[in-house]
Design an enzyme around this catalytic site. Structure first.
Site, PDB file in Angstrom:
ATOM      1  N   SER A 168       0.835  -1.190   0.000  1.00 29.92           N
ATOM      2  CA  SER A 168       0.000   0.000   0.000  1.00 29.92           C
ATOM      3  C   SER A 168       0.871   1.242   0.000  1.00 29.92           C
ATOM      4  CB  SER A 168      -0.894  -0.001   1.247  1.00 29.92           C
ATOM      5  OG  SER A 168      -1.683   1.145   1.321  1.00 29.92           O
ATOM      6  N   GLY A 169       0.297   2.342  -0.478  1.00 26.31           N
ATOM      7  CA  GLY A 169       0.944   3.627  -0.344  1.00 26.31           C
ATOM      8  C   GLY A 169       2.267   3.774  -1.052  1.00 26.31           C
ATOM      9  N   SER A 170       2.466   3.087  -2.186  1.00 27.42           N
ATOM     10  CA  SER A 170       3.688   3.156  -2.996  1.00 27.42           C
ATOM     11  C   SER A 170       4.895   2.519  -2.321  1.00 27.42           C
ATOM     12  CB  SER A 170       4.030   4.614  -3.372  1.00 27.42           C
ATOM     13  OG  SER A 170       2.991   5.193  -4.128  1.00 27.42           O
TER      14      SER A 170
ATOM     15  N   ARG B 131     -11.024  -0.277  -0.585  1.00 24.90           N
ATOM     16  CA  ARG B 131     -11.154   0.475   0.661  1.00 24.90           C
ATOM     17  C   ARG B 131     -11.388   1.936   0.324  1.00 24.90           C
ATOM     18  NH1 ARG B 131      -6.706   3.511   0.308  1.00 24.90           N
ATOM     19  NH2 ARG B 131      -4.792   2.596  -0.540  1.00 24.90           N
TER      20      ARG B 131
ATOM     21  N   GLY C  38       7.702   0.173  -1.731  1.00 21.83           N
ATOM     22  CA  GLY C  38       8.393  -0.814  -2.543  1.00 21.83           C
ATOM     23  C   GLY C  38       8.216  -0.645  -4.034  1.00 21.83           C
TER      24      GLY C  38
END
Length: 439
Positions: free
Chosen positions: A160-162, A287, A164
């Site tokens: 999630s959230g960029s 979500r 990696g």
């Protein structure tokens, strides 16, 4: 300290930035008693500040989650369970099903969270996605990148959230980053990660997100991202400044993606790029959007997505989420202002990005930012004593401001001005420590 006398409303962990605390405020406004199920309450500064009830347990153990929810049901009744964290939405849905509570299809959410399975389902249904391959080792990653053609994007199959996610320009960069990703045993939440990596083609063009509730498009959002090789979101414009026809095509593509994935219950956040050939789905997140997008959406449309998610999960009536010029009386929780003044139907979110690592020693300027022209919310996503690391992900966003305006330019300028008023002082830690935590 108890938060009320109504039925419990369980939140399985929380996102660490953005609207996590808003769920508790929305539950309280509906006469419910929010309770956070968590491994570590100290991860969330708002828990103590807002006197939120907690239950400490292994939230990665579905049986333990169900047992805890069962005890809440026996205590005062349990109206529902949900999560604002990407990592726990599937188990929240599965727990709801086991307890006979409202919720989406937990198995469909779990499949969606596996980006390789998601890509396959979308491609099979004819929804446009980048060329891609899921790989299990470094050699396969290099072979896939060579076949697709550099540059490519490498990312974990779950995350999630960029976190990696990286642009790799050649064979050496692909090999290095694939080795890094495949060498991880756990994610930033401490959960075991699959030993697979997604290699995909780069899609050139502006990036957007489509916010939906059930099978309705609420709004289309334009994204601002930082420089390559990373894809950190640094701001949002709502609604996206695009022609109505473009917004309609983006919305229709997002709805097609939800249908292909067996979703369409409650909120979803679909990310797309507009290529030379039209919209391409980058990923579907089952979500509610993070990054304070729901705060901006409410400010300009009156649609309170946080309240809608809580109402849906609690089995309470809620008006269908809709975009356009409708201005409702939906609620946001603690720390958020009301709708924007009439005529200011555009909003922008701008983030304060970490420039260096260190431990937070002080936070200044929030009051000034909140008092700046057009600002409807200004918040810090960290706290004094917290360690900051540069992760090239959403964790680098330390604070933000949300502002409205008569057009995109004015809203953006106001949000940027307010964000610049916030300063977060850091001191270098004596030695490496655990970082910011996950969404």
């Amino acid at each position: 300290m108890s938060s009320g006398t109504g039925q419990w409303f369980a939140l399985l962990e929380s996102n660490t930035t953005g609207t996590g605390r808003e769920f508790c405020g929305a539950a309280r406004a509906r006469g419910l008693r929010p309770v956070l199920l968590t491994r570590d309450p100290d991860r969330y500064p708002y828990v103590a500040e807002d006197a939120v009830d907690t239950r400490v347990l292994d939230t990665g153990d579905l049986a333990a989650v169900v047992a805890t929810c069962g005890s809440l049901a026996e205590d005062a009744g349990l109206a529902g369970i949900t999560s604002s964290s990407e990592y726990f939405v599937a188990d929240a849905a599965r727990a709801a099903a086991k307890l006979g509570l409202p919720g989406p299809d937990g198995d469909a959410i779990a499949r969606c969270r596996d980006k390789a399975m998601q890509r396959a389902a979308l491609a099979g249904a004819g929804v446009p996605v980048p060329a891609w391959r899921a790989v299990f080792d470094v050699t396969e990653a290099v072979e896939a990148a060579t076949a697709i053609g550099h540059p490519v994007v490498l990312k974990p199959v779950s995350g999630s959230g960029s976190l990696g996610v990286r642009l790799c320009g050649d064979r050496a960069e692909t090999e290095e980053w694939a080795r890094h990703l495949l060498g991880r045993g756990t994610d930033e939440r401490g959960n075991t990660v699959p030993s697979r990596v997604l290699v995909e083609a780069v899609v050139d063009g502006p990036e957007f997100s489509v916010e939906t509730f059930d099978n309705r498009v609420v709004t289309v959002v334009a994204k601002h991202t930082g420089p390559p090789p990373h894809f950190v979101e640094t701001g949002h414009d709502i609604p996206a400044p695009v022609p109505p026809k473009t917004a309609a095509v983006l919305g229709d593509t997002a709805l097609s993606a939800l249908k292909a994935l067996g979703l369409g219950w409650g909120a979803a956040h679909t990310e797309l790029r507009w290529s030379a050939q039209g919209p391409v789905v980058i990923e579907v997140n089952p979500r509610l959007a993070g990054g304070m997008i729901p705060v901006a959406v409410r400010a300009v449309t009156g649609t309170d997505l946080v309240d809608a998610v809580v109402a849906r999960a609690a089995g309470q009536d809620t008006a269908p989420a809709s975009g356009g010029d409708g201005r409702g009386d939906g609620r946001l929780g603690t720390g958020s202002a009301g709708p924007a003044p009439a005529g200011e139907r555009h909003a922008a979110v701008r983030f304060v990005m970490a420039a260096d690592a260190g431990r937070v020693t002080s936070i200044h300027g929030l009051a000034a930012a909140r008092g700046a022209p057009g600002v409807v919310a200004a918040t810090a996503g960290t706290a004094v004593g917290r360690l900051v690391r540069i992760t090239h992900s959403f964790q680098d966003r330390l604070a933000c401001a949300v502002a409205t305006g008569a057009d995109t330019g004015q809203a953006g300028a106001r949000a940027d001005f307010a964000a610049r008023l916030i300063t977060i002082d850091l001191e270098k830690p004596a030695e490496p420590e655990e970082g910011n935590g996950g969404r």
